[in-house]
Scaffold this active site. Structure first.
Site, mmCIF file in Angstrom:
data_model
loop_
_atom_site.group_PDB
_atom_site.id
_atom_site.type_symbol
_atom_site.label_atom_id
_atom_site.label_comp_id
_atom_site.label_asym_id
_atom_site.label_seq_id
_atom_site.Cartn_x
_atom_site.Cartn_y
_atom_site.Cartn_z
ATOM 1 N NE ARG A 292 95.621 84.795 -15.468
ATOM 2 C CZ ARG A 292 95.850 85.981 -16.010
ATOM 3 N NH1 ARG A 292 96.888 86.213 -16.746
ATOM 4 N NH2 ARG A 292 94.988 86.978 -15.823
ATOM 5 C CG ASP B 61 102.916 94.349 -16.514
ATOM 6 O OD1 ASP B 61 101.722 94.708 -16.425
ATOM 7 O OD2 ASP B 61 103.274 93.370 -17.204
ATOM 8 C CD GLU B 62 100.611 91.524 -13.405
ATOM 9 O OE1 GLU B 62 99.545 91.807 -12.836
ATOM 10 O OE2 GLU B 62 100.736 90.583 -14.218
ATOM 11 C CE LYS C 154 96.370 94.485 -17.074
ATOM 12 N NZ LYS C 154 95.338 93.570 -17.579
ATOM 13 C CB THR C 155 101.884 92.486 -20.571
ATOM 14 O OG1 THR C 155 101.323 92.317 -19.262
ATOM 15 C CG2 THR C 155 103.350 92.146 -20.529
ATOM 16 C CD GLN D 230 94.307 90.250 -13.863
ATOM 17 O OE1 GLN D 230 95.114 89.332 -13.874
ATOM 18 N NE2 GLN D 230 94.145 91.058 -14.885
#
Ligand SMILES: Nc1ncnc2c1ncn2[C@@H]1O[C@H](COP(=O)(O)OP(=O)(O)OP(=O)(O)O)[C@@H](O)[C@H]1O
Ligand SMILES: [Mg+2]
Length: 750
Positions: free
Chosen positions: A606, A223-224, A32-33, A254
């Protein structure tokens, strides 16, 4: 090779479709990032000017990394992007436009300590009991209101909110909110929530300002997105209303900031708000091994509230998840440090390949001790950062007061630093006077004799005022570094620390010097357009604790909340114990438990190559040694992805008390029971008579058992191969499950 060739098909589609609203809802580690980064680079390559692009990230660090990556594709033009956290971008806009709301452009940003101190003084001035009106919870309530765009007026007129307060025995919260807002305004200060709240007000009430920024930001990217709150959402919706080129990326699995007002509903509303929305799903994970991806999936499945996704990877299987069981928290630290040491040796990895993630900051101490003993360098992200140290806050207090002499919290901090015989009574008198006359403390200081007569106190205050005025002159005439040096010297702070020859004194003196170095670096940095002290301070006040980094090769320690968006080769998730993770404070409802589970999901995802999970059977918490029970989350990971426990002796992890290990599972836990899963068995059983806790050796095929979560079932088979005994159990309501018996806490029904 073009950057476009390094993307898979849906990623490429998301990068190349630049017009119109787009939402990318995708699993962890699916790029995504990366898509956002390349999309911005792509826009610029197509000729879009960088100052027409607004990109919002979660930490300054994330913004910096993104900018650097874009710079690799498009060159230094990337520096002109509007890229940063919500707070830093809106603070910048408010510097330009805040005058429309009655603020001066040199407003201070109150950090959470300032806010708390102000709330405390209001509670005191109102003669309220601070045990009932706990400053943190009052502040939490105000913050919540602001993030839902409820002003103090609206709050006081909202019968639901005021009823709530009355029922909780704190009817004055509305009034505290009002006073807090008035005093912040008078101090020409905004707290973190105000930066969002006021931007909303600005765009709502000042159409010319809205028009200007709507024109400017032709492309908006976030983002996020799963962690945005209502206030943030509304601002971006307004900003994107003209061009409709808004692209958000996020992962509902998330979402971990509901406690701060983040609203998963934003993802669901997005489709309604933008009927032309294009939705892209990314499901291939590039970050982690098969094992890690599937283990994460097996956990998140337990959450009811989630959007359907099938995250997969073509990466290798990797190694199973390693379990580490320790007798105490100190041993947990030792086992982890030893494991890192061995991994480093065996696989020649740098320290930076490792992260240790925990639920609460307090857990870092035992880990730090163990790492230090083995000489492994580490850094803590989000602990007490440089800018939170007392000596730094003191000098920053001086700088703040010089720039904005309305800033009462800064004034309170510095007026008697170094000691000049001005006590709390005088400060209180000044503040009362300022509230009575509705003028700032600074104005009173400038006319001190008129207010307080011509005594000693007035004299001291007068010379303080004169000194601050001379600092203001420095700021006007010199660059930020020279002015700050004048202030550090002129205030006497530098001298005082210099004269303190203790070890701590030396460290504090060096820290102060280090701050001056930081200002010098800020002035010298060609990337900073605005080199004023004001700009430096703004940057400092917006540093989030995740931005606090050193360049040294070190193991990273941080809370899971801080780890969002990051990746590490080896990840250790520690303290997997009931009431710690999931946190006891978060077990009031199913929604809370689901948020804790998402947090666990974030932590697992992570890891790139190896994941280690640990827990201790005893731990010091709040000054007491308590017994712990392994976290329910451990049971939720499909056991096929886990190894059995690491033999402790093999790691040289200190003394080993096997009796405790075995009995640790069966011991009744001293802490609060889990509310949502306690249930009284049906029929004529009673727990005390007919149930007894599991001893794995007593369990047999065919036996009836009860499990805290899956309810009643029958043991189909028992597998004694491998280190840990497993049982296949057929549950009445959940079907067949394989459980590691030492985790499962099965109760035998007789
Ligand atoms: N098409 C691709 N080819 C190779 N590597 C990729 C590709 N897409 C993403 N990656 C890599 O996968 C890793 C995860 O990507 P990224 O951080 O963008 O994922 P994310 O979806 O933002 O994750 P998170 O949900 O944790 O924020 C990064 O190291 C990234 O470089
Ligand atoms: Mg990301």
């Amino acid at each position: 090779m073009s950057y476009l060739d390094t993307l898979n098909e849906p990623q490429r589609l998301a990068v190349e479709t630049t017009k119109g609203p787009m939402m990318i809802i995708a699993g962890a580690g699916s790029g995504k990032t990366r898509v956002l980064t390349y999309r911005i680079a792509h826009l610029m390559q197509q000729g879009v000017e960088p100052f027409n692009i607004l990109s919002l990230t979660f930490t300054n660090k994330a913004a910096k990394e993104m900018r650097e990556r874009i710079e690799k594709v498009v060159g230094t033009e990337a520096r002109n992007l509007w890229m940063g956290t919500f707070h830093s971008i809106f603070a910048k806009i408010l510097r330009f436009e805040g005058h429309l709301l009655g603020y001066q452009s040199n407003f201070t940003i109150y950090d959470s300590d300032d806010s708390k101190s102000l709330i405390k003084s209001i509670i005191k001035d109102f003669n309220l009991d601070d045990k009932l009106y706990k400053p943190n919870s009052v502040l939490g309530r105000i913050s919540n209101a602001k993030n839902n765009l409820i002003s103090w007026r609206a709050y006081m007129n909202n019968s639901e909110l005021t009823m709530d307060d009355e029922n909780s025995g704190r009817p004055k919260i509305g009034e505290i909110y009002k006073e807090y807002a008035i005093r912040c305004f008078r101090a020409n200060a905004m707290d973190f929530d105000d930066l969002l709240f006021n931007t909303n007000i600005l765009f709502q009430n000042h159409l010319e300002a809205l028009n200007k920024y709507q024109d400017k930001f032709r492309y908006v990217l976030i983002d996020e997105f799963q962690d945005t709150n209502l206030s943030q959402y509304l601002i971006t919706r307004r900003l994107a209303a003209r061009h409709q080129n808004i692209c958000v990326v996020g992962d509902d699995a998330q979402s971990i900031y509901a406690f701060r007002g983040a609203n998963i509903q934003n993802i669901l509303n997005f489709e309604k708000d933008y009927p032309d929305l294009k939705v892209v799903k990314l499901e291939q994970n590039y970050r982690s091994t098969q094992t890690i991806v599937q283990a994460a999936n097996s956990v998140i499945r337990y959450n009811k509230a989630q959007l359907k996704k099938n995250v997969w990877t073509s990466n290798d299987n990797g190694t199973p998840i390693h379990m580490i069981k320790a007798a105490t928290d100190a041993e947990e630290g030792r086992l982890i440090a030893t494991s890192i040491f061995e991994e480093k040796m065996q696989r020649t990895l740098p320290n930076s390949a490792f992260a240790i993630l925990y639920r609460t900051n307090a857990q870092s101490r035992a880990l730090e001790e163990a790492l230090r003993r083995l000489n492994i360098k580490y850094k803590i992200i989000g602990g007490l950062s440089f800018y939170q140290r007392k000596e730094i806050k003191d000098i920053v207090g001086y700088l703040r007061f010089t720039i904005n002499p309305q800033d009462v919290e800064a004034f309170k901090r510095i007026i008697n630093l170094p000691k000049r015989g001005i006590g709390k009574t005088t400060v209180d008198k000044l503040i009362v006077r300022s509230n009575e006359t509705q003028t700032s403390v600074w104005e009173i200081l400038c006319n001190i004799e008129r207010h307080f007569g011509a005594g000693r106190t007035s004299k001291v205050l007068d010379s303080f005022t004169t000194m601050v005025k001379s600092f203001q002159l420095s700021v006007e005439q010199k660059n930020a570094y020279d002015a700050a040096t004048d202030i550090a010297r002129g205030s006497g702070l530098l001298r005082e620390l210099y004269d303190d020859k203790s070890v701590e004194g030396r460290v504090r003196y060096e820290n102060l010097q280090e701050l001056l170095n930081a200002i010098k670096a800020f002035v010298d940095d060609p990337e900073n357009e605005d080199k004023s002290l004001d700009a430096f301070l703004q940057q400092v006040s917006l540093l989030s604790s995740a931005d606090n980094e050193t360049d040294e090769d070190s193991v990273t320690l941080m809370t899971i909340h801080m780890s969002k968006g990051l990746e590490f080769k080896n990840v250790y998730i520690v303290g997997l114990e009931e009431n710690l993770f999931p946190s006891q404070l978060m077990l009031e409802s199913r929604a809370d438990l689901e948020e804790e589970r998402r947090l666990f999901y974030v932590a697992i995802t992570r890891a790139e190559q190896k994941l280690f999970l640990s827990y201790a059977l005893q731990r010091y918490r709040f000054g007491k040694l308590i017994m712990c029970e392994p976290s329910r989350f451990l049971e939720e990971i499909d056991p096929q992805f886990m190894t059995s426990f690491l033999p402790q002796g093999a790691l040289g992890g200190g003394s080993r008390d096997t009796s405790m290990h075995r009995s640790g599972f069966t011991r009744k836990v001293a802490t609060k029971p889990k509310p949502q899963f306690t249930r009284v068995p049906k029929g004529n059983h009673t727990v005390s008579q007919n149930f007894k806790p599991n001893n794995p050796d007593e369990l047999q095929q065919g036996q009836k058992v009860e499990h805290a979560k899956f309810g009643f079932g029958k043991i189909v088979s028992i597998d004694t191969h491998g280190k840990d005994k497993r049982a296949k159990v057929h549950f009445e309501n959940f079907g067949e499950k394989t459980l590691i018996l030492s985790f499962a806490k099965l109760m035998i029904c007789e």
